[in-house]
Design a protein around this motif. Sequence first.
Motif, PDB file in Angstrom:
ATOM      1  N   SER A  94       7.800  32.047   3.323  1.00  0.00           N
ATOM      2  CA  SER A  94       8.710  31.092   3.502  1.00  0.00           C
ATOM      3  C   SER A  94       7.722  30.134   4.602  1.00  0.00           C
ATOM      4  O   SER A  94       7.015  30.812   5.458  1.00  0.00           O
ATOM      5  CB  SER A  94       9.945  31.160   3.899  1.00  0.00           C
ATOM      6  N   LYS A  96       7.362  25.519   6.114  1.00  0.00           N
ATOM      7  CA  LYS A  96       7.328  24.474   5.536  1.00  0.00           C
ATOM      8  C   LYS A  96       6.159  24.290   4.687  1.00  0.00           C
ATOM      9  O   LYS A  96       5.135  24.679   5.041  1.00  0.00           O
ATOM     10  CB  LYS A  96       7.535  23.307   6.806  1.00  0.00           C
ATOM     11  N   PHE A  97       6.308  22.993   3.594  1.00  0.00           N
ATOM     12  CA  PHE A  97       5.203  22.892   2.926  1.00  0.00           C
ATOM     13  C   PHE A  97       3.867  22.642   3.337  1.00  0.00           C
ATOM     14  O   PHE A  97       2.867  23.097   3.131  1.00  0.00           O
ATOM     15  CB  PHE A  97       5.709  21.546   2.039  1.00  0.00           C
ATOM     16  N   PHE A 105       0.365  29.509  -2.044  1.00  0.00           N
ATOM     17  CA  PHE A 105       0.897  29.036  -3.282  1.00  0.00           C
ATOM     18  C   PHE A 105       0.223  29.608  -4.532  1.00  0.00           C
ATOM     19  O   PHE A 105       0.898  30.210  -5.367  1.00  0.00           O
ATOM     20  CB  PHE A 105       0.664  27.582  -3.444  1.00  0.00           C
ATOM     21  N   GLY A 146      15.987  24.674  -5.345  1.00  0.00           N
ATOM     22  CA  GLY A 146      14.654  24.587  -4.413  1.00  0.00           C
ATOM     23  C   GLY A 146      15.599  24.654  -3.300  1.00  0.00           C
ATOM     24  O   GLY A 146      16.009  23.526  -2.588  1.00  0.00           O
ATOM     25  N   THR A 151       9.080  26.031  -0.783  1.00  0.00           N
ATOM     26  CA  THR A 151       8.272  25.201  -1.865  1.00  0.00           C
ATOM     27  C   THR A 151       7.550  26.218  -2.764  1.00  0.00           C
ATOM     28  O   THR A 151       7.183  26.010  -3.722  1.00  0.00           O
ATOM     29  CB  THR A 151       7.562  24.266  -1.175  1.00  0.00           C
ATOM     30  N   SER A 154      10.054  29.239  -4.285  1.00  0.00           N
ATOM     31  CA  SER A 154      10.978  28.758  -5.383  1.00  0.00           C
ATOM     32  C   SER A 154      10.145  28.423  -6.621  1.00  0.00           C
ATOM     33  O   SER A 154      10.628  28.667  -7.916  1.00  0.00           O
ATOM     34  CB  SER A 154      11.748  27.365  -4.956  1.00  0.00           C
ATOM     35  N   SER A 155       8.951  27.447  -6.576  1.00  0.00           N
ATOM     36  CA  SER A 155       8.264  27.242  -7.777  1.00  0.00           C
ATOM     37  C   SER A 155       7.873  28.502  -8.624  1.00  0.00           C
ATOM     38  O   SER A 155       8.070  28.521  -9.719  1.00  0.00           O
ATOM     39  CB  SER A 155       7.551  26.251  -7.480  1.00  0.00           C
ATOM     40  N   THR A 202      15.637  27.588   7.001  1.00  0.00           N
ATOM     41  CA  THR A 202      15.723  28.549   5.981  1.00  0.00           C
ATOM     42  C   THR A 202      16.885  29.602   6.308  1.00  0.00           C
ATOM     43  O   THR A 202      17.568  30.147   5.394  1.00  0.00           O
ATOM     44  CB  THR A 202      14.309  29.061   5.558  1.00  0.00           C
TER      45      THR A 202
END
Length: 265
Positions: A94, A96-97, A105, A146, A151, A154-155, A202
């Motif tokens: 985890s 932040k984006f 990713f 989500g 980000t 979850s995806s 989170t």
Amino acid sequence: RYAVTGGSSGIGKCIAIECYKQGAFITLVARNEDKLLQAKKEIEKHSINDKQVVLCISVDVSQDYSQVENVIKQAQEKLGPVDMLVNCAGMALSGKFEDLEVSTFERLMSVNYLGSVYPSRAVITTMKERRVGRIVFVSSQAGQLGLFGFTAYSSSKFAIRGLAEALQMEVKPYNVYVTVAYPPDTDTPGFAEENKTKPLETRLISETISVCKPEQVAKQIVKDAIVVTMGLFRTIALFYLGSFDSIVRRCMMQRAKSEVADKTA
Ligand SMILES: NC(=O)C1=CN([C@@H]2O[C@H](COP(=O)(O)OP(=O)(O)OC[C@H]3O[C@@H](n4cnc5c(N)ncnc54)[C@H](OP(=O)(O)O)[C@@H]3O)[C@@H](O)[C@H]2O)C=CC1
Ligand SMILES: CCCCCCCCCCCCCCCC(=O)[C@@H](N)CO
């Protein structure tokens, strides 16, 4: 005969124990051989007869499809065809984006998503031919909602849901069943690892619900794989799905007919 990916730790190991207690033959799939052997020993303590075996396969489920296909083939030659595959290998990271590396990713998508596609793809043909089989996918509550910090995670878990639902529509006429589990936070080695880098937000969101025991989550997953329960959304969706399933069946019959026609022509 059951195969459990991620069966050497946490939820996967508990699922393996749960199934072993019911007399199943188990194949454990994970990378680290020491962890596999350790888990094998632990699972074997729960045997109910002396014919039961635990087979260990060391492979990365997310890298090379032909490798995954090969090892599954070998396992099936040793123990016979897999009746239930549980896709539990996975990991969470985890942040932040904008703080997550782009490679994170890619990594989560390949482990959580492709790592469920490959083993499933390797067993599905035999299951369809035998008209027997169950495939269990392990998503997450973060695969339904989500959430901050997830980000990437979850995806990858949402992707599993799409895969599972589409696959279910394809294989239902062959008596092959697909279930998806959406577990909450669960006290496992993977969860401890994930907590080392969790953003505060989170963590606070996660703390609004309590942490489950892996034994408890595993029991529920095994039960759901056998008895299917439904929510409201699922009930509405079911109306549509019913009509889609009949399209699938009609096409199947049409195809069978034209095959017969081709042969006699
Ligand atoms: N714990 C939790 O809070 C929750 C977990 N989940 C999901 O449940 C699943 C299991 O989680 P948990 O028990 O916590 O995880 P753990 O980290 O404890 O165990 C993960 C297992 O997967 C294996 N694994 C990981 N990556 C790969 C890979 N690339 N190829 C083959 N095997 C692999 C690991 O073995 P090795 O490293 O040796 O390969 C290990 O056996 C995951 O999909 C997770 O996302 C969902 C909701 C909540
Ligand atoms: C119908 C859905 C109900 C949802 C209730 C609201 C829950 C909010 C808290 C969510 C906690 C995050 C869980 C993620 C667990 C996870 O996947 C990681 N631990 C992976 O290891």
